[in-house]
Motif scaffolding. Sequence first.
Motif, short mmCIF file in Angstrom:
data_model
loop_
_atom_site.label_atom_id
_atom_site.label_comp_id
_atom_site.label_asym_id
_atom_site.label_seq_id
_atom_site.Cartn_x
_atom_site.Cartn_y
_atom_site.Cartn_z
N ARG A 118 40.50 51.74 34.56
CA ARG A 118 40.70 50.82 33.63
C ARG A 118 39.66 50.82 32.36
NH1 ARG A 118 41.94 45.34 36.45
NH2 ARG A 118 43.89 46.72 36.77
N ASN A 149 39.11 40.45 31.72
CA ASN A 149 39.91 41.19 32.90
C ASN A 149 39.98 40.23 33.97
OD1 ASN A 149 40.53 43.98 33.95
ND2 ASN A 149 39.33 42.98 35.59
N SER A 150 41.35 39.91 34.43
CA SER A 150 41.76 39.10 35.56
C SER A 150 40.97 37.89 35.36
CB SER A 150 41.54 39.92 36.76
OG SER A 150 42.27 40.97 36.98
N PHE A 182 40.79 43.39 24.38
CA PHE A 182 41.60 44.15 25.59
C PHE A 182 41.64 42.96 26.59
CE2 PHE A 182 41.92 45.88 29.83
CZ PHE A 182 42.67 46.69 29.63
N GLN A 188 43.49 41.82 30.23
CA GLN A 188 44.14 42.47 31.54
C GLN A 188 44.71 41.22 32.48
OE1 GLN A 188 43.12 42.15 35.08
NE2 GLN A 188 44.78 43.31 36.03
N THR A 189 45.78 41.29 32.98
CA THR A 189 46.24 40.09 33.84
C THR A 189 47.29 40.56 34.81
OG1 THR A 189 46.76 37.88 34.17
CG2 THR A 189 48.14 39.22 32.52
N GLU A 237 50.90 48.31 33.47
CA GLU A 237 50.10 49.13 34.44
C GLU A 237 50.88 49.34 35.62
OE1 GLU A 237 45.64 49.52 36.76
OE2 GLU A 237 46.73 47.61 36.65
N SER A 275 50.25 45.29 36.78
CA SER A 275 49.47 44.40 35.88
C SER A 275 49.77 44.58 34.39
CB SER A 275 47.70 44.20 35.94
OG SER A 275 47.42 45.46 35.48
N TYR A 305 48.47 45.11 30.39
CA TYR A 305 47.53 45.17 29.40
C TYR A 305 47.67 44.86 28.03
CZ TYR A 305 45.47 48.69 32.78
OH TYR A 305 44.67 49.39 33.81
N TYR A 334 46.16 44.60 24.24
CA TYR A 334 45.20 45.06 23.27
C TYR A 334 45.53 44.93 21.87
CZ TYR A 334 47.44 49.48 22.72
OH TYR A 334 48.33 50.51 22.27
#
Length: 217
Positions: A25, A106-107, A130, A132-133, A197, A205, A207, A209
């Motif tokens: 990642r 991230n998360s 960016f 992520q989840t 992802e 997940s 992404y 961005y």
Amino acid sequence: MPPNVARRALQGFFGRLRRRSRLRRYRRIQVLLGVEALSGPVLDLGGGPASFFAALFPRPGQIVLVDVEGDEVRRAKERQPALAAVVADGRRLPLARGAVAAAICNSVIEHVDDPGALAGEIRRVSRRYFVQTPNGRFPLETHSFVPIPFYRFLPSRGLKHLACRLFGGDPAYVAGVRYLSEPALRRLFPEAIVVRERVLGLTKSFYVYYSPGGRPS
């Protein structure tokens, strides 16, 4: 094999997978945003002491780590003394518009009660970002030491509580996750690109961005 030995073995196995995933990642963030070429501050939003980004970024003095929990901020500062660590609510960041060269989240967004406010702040303070989840439809619930298979399909609260105990998860923490769908993410970040992802062909997940003009030269 005794249950506690089996659990430790599983935790070790999934811990190695998690570290490899986070390294991939980080490399993906570098490809998409070119963060290592940026000269301005980089916001690590909600990373806490376990932030993989802070651990891998080569210039921690550029990082501004923000977390709502004071203890998390203190521990992050102890682990990475060079970074700037700030206690603040991500829905109301004490930063000016466009103050950071990039934001990394991230998360985190699935844990806030107002993801729209958090998304708005990320878009306001950063020049690229960016986010992520995890995908709530992925068959493994990853908010535990060992991922819980088919957690969301368990028919009762009691079975979910038992699964958390068996797999090393906090029942209240896992139950409190508010997963966001791909359409919801597109609404929250209208200028961004959303990619999936994938693991074994399944979406693990998302992404999200935004990098105007591509990577910096």
